[in-house]
Design a protein around this motif. Structure first.
Motif, PDB file in Angstrom:
ATOM      1  N   PRO A 108       5.378   6.002 -10.096  1.00  0.00           N
ATOM      2  CA  PRO A 108       5.471   5.091  -9.497  1.00  0.00           C
ATOM      3  C   PRO A 108       7.032   4.003  -9.510  1.00  0.00           C
ATOM      4  CG  PRO A 108       4.249   5.032 -11.914  1.00  0.00           C
ATOM      5  CD  PRO A 108       4.023   6.632 -11.010  1.00  0.00           C
ATOM      6  N   ALA A 117      -0.075  -2.601 -10.831  1.00  0.00           N
ATOM      7  CA  ALA A 117      -0.910  -1.396  -9.315  1.00  0.00           C
ATOM      8  C   ALA A 117      -1.875  -1.036 -10.022  1.00  0.00           C
ATOM      9  CB  ALA A 117       0.936  -0.298  -9.510  1.00  0.00           C
ATOM     10  N   TRP A 142       1.164  -0.979   0.390  1.00  0.00           N
ATOM     11  CA  TRP A 142      -0.085  -0.028  -0.336  1.00  0.00           C
ATOM     12  C   TRP A 142       1.034   1.340  -0.308  1.00  0.00           C
ATOM     13  CZ3 TRP A 142      -5.199  -1.504  -1.133  1.00  0.00           C
ATOM     14  CH2 TRP A 142      -5.193  -2.697  -0.204  1.00  0.00           C
ATOM     15  N   TRP A 172       5.327   6.549  -4.079  1.00  0.00           N
ATOM     16  CA  TRP A 172       5.512   5.475  -3.930  1.00  0.00           C
ATOM     17  C   TRP A 172       5.993   5.170  -3.045  1.00  0.00           C
ATOM     18  CZ3 TRP A 172       2.264   3.857  -7.445  1.00  0.00           C
ATOM     19  CH2 TRP A 172       2.326   2.756  -7.978  1.00  0.00           C
ATOM     20  N   ASN A 188      -7.632   7.721  -6.887  1.00  0.00           N
ATOM     21  CA  ASN A 188      -8.007   8.681  -6.684  1.00  0.00           C
ATOM     22  C   ASN A 188      -9.271   9.473  -6.207  1.00  0.00           C
ATOM     23  OD1 ASN A 188      -7.484  11.387  -5.929  1.00  0.00           O
ATOM     24  ND2 ASN A 188      -7.612  12.553  -8.297  1.00  0.00           N
ATOM     25  N   THR A 191       1.084   8.630  -3.242  1.00  0.00           N
ATOM     26  CA  THR A 191       1.578   8.986  -4.435  1.00  0.00           C
ATOM     27  C   THR A 191       2.911   9.048  -5.020  1.00  0.00           C
ATOM     28  OG1 THR A 191       1.244  11.432  -4.020  1.00  0.00           O
ATOM     29  CG2 THR A 191      -0.534  10.428  -4.612  1.00  0.00           C
ATOM     30  N   ARG A 224      -6.469   9.508  -1.873  1.00  0.00           N
ATOM     31  CA  ARG A 224      -5.936   8.998  -2.864  1.00  0.00           C
ATOM     32  C   ARG A 224      -4.633   7.911  -1.827  1.00  0.00           C
ATOM     33  NH1 ARG A 224      -2.884  14.742  -3.326  1.00  0.00           N
ATOM     34  NH2 ARG A 224      -4.888  15.859  -4.104  1.00  0.00           N
ATOM     35  N   LEU A 226      -4.252   2.517  -8.971  1.00  0.00           N
ATOM     36  CA  LEU A 226      -3.866   3.969  -8.319  1.00  0.00           C
ATOM     37  C   LEU A 226      -5.431   4.860  -8.304  1.00  0.00           C
ATOM     38  CD1 LEU A 226      -1.017   5.793 -11.645  1.00  0.00           C
ATOM     39  CD2 LEU A 226      -1.048   4.073  -8.983  1.00  0.00           C
ATOM     40  N   PHE A 240       1.471  10.734  -9.695  1.00  0.00           N
ATOM     41  CA  PHE A 240       1.831   9.733  -8.962  1.00  0.00           C
ATOM     42  C   PHE A 240       2.952   8.807  -9.273  1.00  0.00           C
ATOM     43  CE2 PHE A 240      -2.553   8.543  -7.269  1.00  0.00           C
ATOM     44  CZ  PHE A 240      -2.777   7.864  -7.030  1.00  0.00           C
ATOM     45  N   GLU A 251       0.589   1.884 -18.425  1.00  0.00           N
ATOM     46  CA  GLU A 251      -0.839   1.540 -18.349  1.00  0.00           C
ATOM     47  C   GLU A 251      -1.324   1.002 -19.356  1.00  0.00           C
ATOM     48  OE1 GLU A 251      -4.402   4.899 -17.241  1.00  0.00           O
ATOM     49  OE2 GLU A 251      -2.478   5.352 -18.947  1.00  0.00           O
ATOM     50  N   ALA A 269      -2.643   3.787  -3.533  1.00  0.00           N
ATOM     51  CA  ALA A 269      -1.225   3.069  -4.709  1.00  0.00           C
ATOM     52  C   ALA A 269      -1.501   1.303  -4.031  1.00  0.00           C
ATOM     53  CB  ALA A 269      -0.616   3.467  -5.216  1.00  0.00           C
TER      54      ALA A 269
END
Length: 662
Positions: free
Chosen positions: A620, A606, A572, A577, A610, A575, A592, A608, A618, A630, A594
């Motif tokens: 990462p 992952a 957990w 990381w 928000n 933002t 927020r 994310l 973020f 993504e 991740a």
């Protein structure tokens, strides 16, 4: 040995048998082929165990019949015997037409008017050869697709008109294509056994559209299954051939006989004191909100429940069952007991031993909220998941910690006594309540069409409207609502445990803010296939694929990231990381988060989150030799320098870690 209950034809005769512990006399009434005229009335012989039976020569398959019972008539003390009331066989496997409420069936005995003309008749029906034993296709962790048979296909343009609204329509290729596209593991059919309208609906011009008011536990409703049990069996086979299981939503907590002013249709007229729970003063116990409670701890009620469940496994091959108000099954005079005999009988019955069992783990009686308290054989609907996810995406303060717990399988509920796996059925919206899209468009319920001055249904829906109640032409509001729906869908599909999606919620269905549409057998509940949001449907299909690819369709709770590499692990992160700190978890204004999941056999992923209205960046960080890519099905992010990802307000992004080429 007592005969099997119900009607059993052997080619030359039929044996009729019914149980009553208090009746003094019982008859079987036989009717002509149309069920209009009573042709014979044969008294049944009573055995020592309370079974009344007779073998009637010359009666074969297709004959219409019903029972009549006589004995003391004292309703205030739970005795309703009245031979003027034609009674449905509790073990009937087919009836000739649907139940229709008529005040005469609730009239007192002294009125002496036969109710046979307004009662459907049971049909003597030989059982099919048992279905070929096959293990359930559905496995915990899959996608359950809850649907109302009639509403689902009533307006489907790809289904022939004569099939629309029936169980057979679910076997049509157009329907199977839709289910396959979404990656559905099992359809969960809202009640399909024969039910009756509540008595207040007729004067309002309304009809029960959901089926949660049964009279028969084995006979399918003729409106849904004109082909009877064969229709269900063939549909189950067609869905199984496509890799889709079938779960039946069953109601063993009350019947359509309602409260003390309700109709006498079956169990009440046979032995109300045995079949229904009564208080010491003789009044009906109402732990269901429907006027009475089935006495599931009575041996004869238990026998009826088990026989009904076995019937649908052996005759239709269904994967399992979802039990409405399931704590009723475990109620005794002392309250709910997870080890009650009826629950244990269901769990250990040889025919049901491998079937899927899903509990709706609450009723309205004392101690009725039992989430997490059923045995390990049961999956359970998780309303805490529903409410915490809604609160988070509504933007409530302090909701991020609860969201993480729900994403990880609700170990606070299902991790008791050292369990390593969740039994949660996660859902954000279901048949009961607002639709998924309506959650973002209606802050208040709008049940005016139900004829109860908007008094019915829950007042608190944890919903919001972006400043406009109901439909809006403002492109900005439409976009925000759409983003919220996508975010809740992504959350659902990327949660640990079994997930449930109600039919139509994956393509934008609305009930116009009605959160109790049980009486709307009309366009309010019929799915608008022609106007569905095809892009949203594609989004759900992509999420379903990602869920399987990333391994979220498992039950084991996450392990810490420093484990031995054999278990799914979760991190957990903030933002930037870095690990979430206690201060960030406890920050009521934080929305927020991740989540990074690593699971053997699946790529590292992952997610994310928000829920703030403002965009956030973020950052990462991937392992050496890897990079994050993504894979969100819609574009909600954009690069923001040095590998940072800008996540727009009220949205989710999904990433996969991939190794560099070469």
């Amino acid at each position: 040995m007592s005969p099997a209950l119900g009607a059993r034809p052997d080619g030359s005769a039929t044996e009729f048998a019914v149980w009553s512990g208090r009746a003094e006399r019982v008859w079987v009434s036989l009717f002509d082929d149309r069920g209009w005229h009573e042709t014979d009335r044969i008294e049944l012989s009573r055995r020592d165990d309370g079974v009344f039976s007779a073998i009637v020569p010359g009666v074969g398959a297709g004959r219409r019949y019903g029972f009549r019972a006589d004995g003391p008539y004292d309703p205030p003390n739970g005795l309703w015997f009245d031979p003027w009331k034609l009674l449905m066989d509790p073990y009937a496997v087919a009836i000739d037409w649907p139940y229709q409420y008529n005040a005469l069936t609730a009239a007192p005995r002294w009125q002496q008017e036969d109710t046979a003309p307004m009662m459907p008749k049971a049909i003597v029906t030989p059982l099919l050869p048992p279905a070929t034993p096959s293990p359930p296709l559905f496995r915990p962790g899959g996608l359950v697709y809850e649907l109302n048979v009639r509403a689902f296909t009533k307006l489907h343009p790809g289904v022939p008109e004569e099939l629309r609204g029936t169980i057979a329509a679910l076997a049509h290729p157009a329907v199977i294509d839709h289910l396959t596209k979404l990656g559905v593991s099992a359809v969960e059919l809202m009640p399909v056994t024969a039910w009756i309208d509540e008595r207040h609906l007729g004067p309002l011009g309304l009809h029960n559209a959901w089926g949660y008011n049964p009279v028969s536990f084995m006979a399918l409703d003729p409106r849904l299954a004109p082909g009877g049990i064969s229709e269900l069996r063939d549909t189950v086979a067609a869905l199984r051939a496509a890799g889709i299981g079938v779960i039946l939503d069953v109601v063993f907590n009350h019947t359509g006989e309602s409260d003390a002013f309700g109709p006498t249709l079956s169990l009440r007229g046979l032995d109300a004191l045995a079949y229904y729970r009564h208080a010491p003063d003789g009044s009906l116990v109402n732990d269901t909100g429907c006027g009475h409670t089935l006495a599931c701890d009575h041996p004869r009620v238990r026998e009826l429940i088990l026989a009904s469940l076995r019937h649908f496994v052996e005759q239709a091959g269904v994967d399992g069952f979802r039990f409405d108000l399931a704590p009723i099954l475990g109620r005794t005079a002392e309250g709910f007991d997870a080890r009650a005999e009826t629950l244990r009988a269901i769990e250990t019955d040889p025919v049901l031993a491998d079937r899927v069992l899903i509990a709706e783990p609450w009723d309205i009686g004392p101690g009725g909220y039992q989430l997490g308290n059923f045995s390990g054989r049961w999956l359970e609907w998780n309303d805490r998941y529903r409410d915490d996810v809604r609160r988070y995406w509504r933007g409530d303060r302090g909701a991020v910690g609860s969201l993480a717990t729900r994403l990880a399988g609700s170990s606070d509920v299902f991790g008791r006594e050292g369990s390593a796996a969740t039994r949660s059925v996660n859902f954000v919206a279901a048949h009961d309540g607002m639709t998924l899209s309506d959650l973002t468009a209606y802050e208040h319920k709008h049940n005016e069409a139900n004829g109860e001055d908007n008094r019915d249904g829950h007042d608190e829906n944890l919903s919001w409207n972006h400043g406009v109640e109901g439909p809006s032409d403002d492109p900005a509001i439409v976009a925000r609502r759409r983003s919220d729906v996508e975010a809740m869908l992504a959350t659902l599909f990327l949660s640990r445990g079994t997930i449930l999606l109600t039919a139509g919620d994956g393509f934008g269905r609305t009930q116009r803010g009605n959160n109790n549409a049980y009486a709307q057998d009309n366009a309010i509940t019929w799915l608008d296939w022609a106007g569905r949001d095809a892009a949203l449907e594609d989004f759900v299909a992509a999420l379903s694929s990602l869920r399987r690819r990333l391994g979220f369709d498992a039950q084991a709770f996450f392990a810490p990231p420093d484990g031995d590499g054999r278990a799914a692990t979760a991190e957990w992160l903030w933002t930037d990381w870095t690990p979430m700190t206690e201060g960030r978890w406890n920050d009521a204004g934080n929305r927020r988060l991740a989540l990074v999941v690593a699971q053997p056999g699946h790529p590292r992923g992952a997610v994310l989150f928000n829920a703030d209205r403002r965009a956030v960046a973020f950052a990462p960080k991937a392992r050496d030799g890897h990079a994050w890519r993504e894979v969100t099905p819609v574009s909600v992010t954009r690069a923001e320098g040095a590998g940072a990802i800008r996540l727009e307000g009220r949205s989710v992004a999904i990433l996969v870690e991939e190794a560099f080429d070469g």
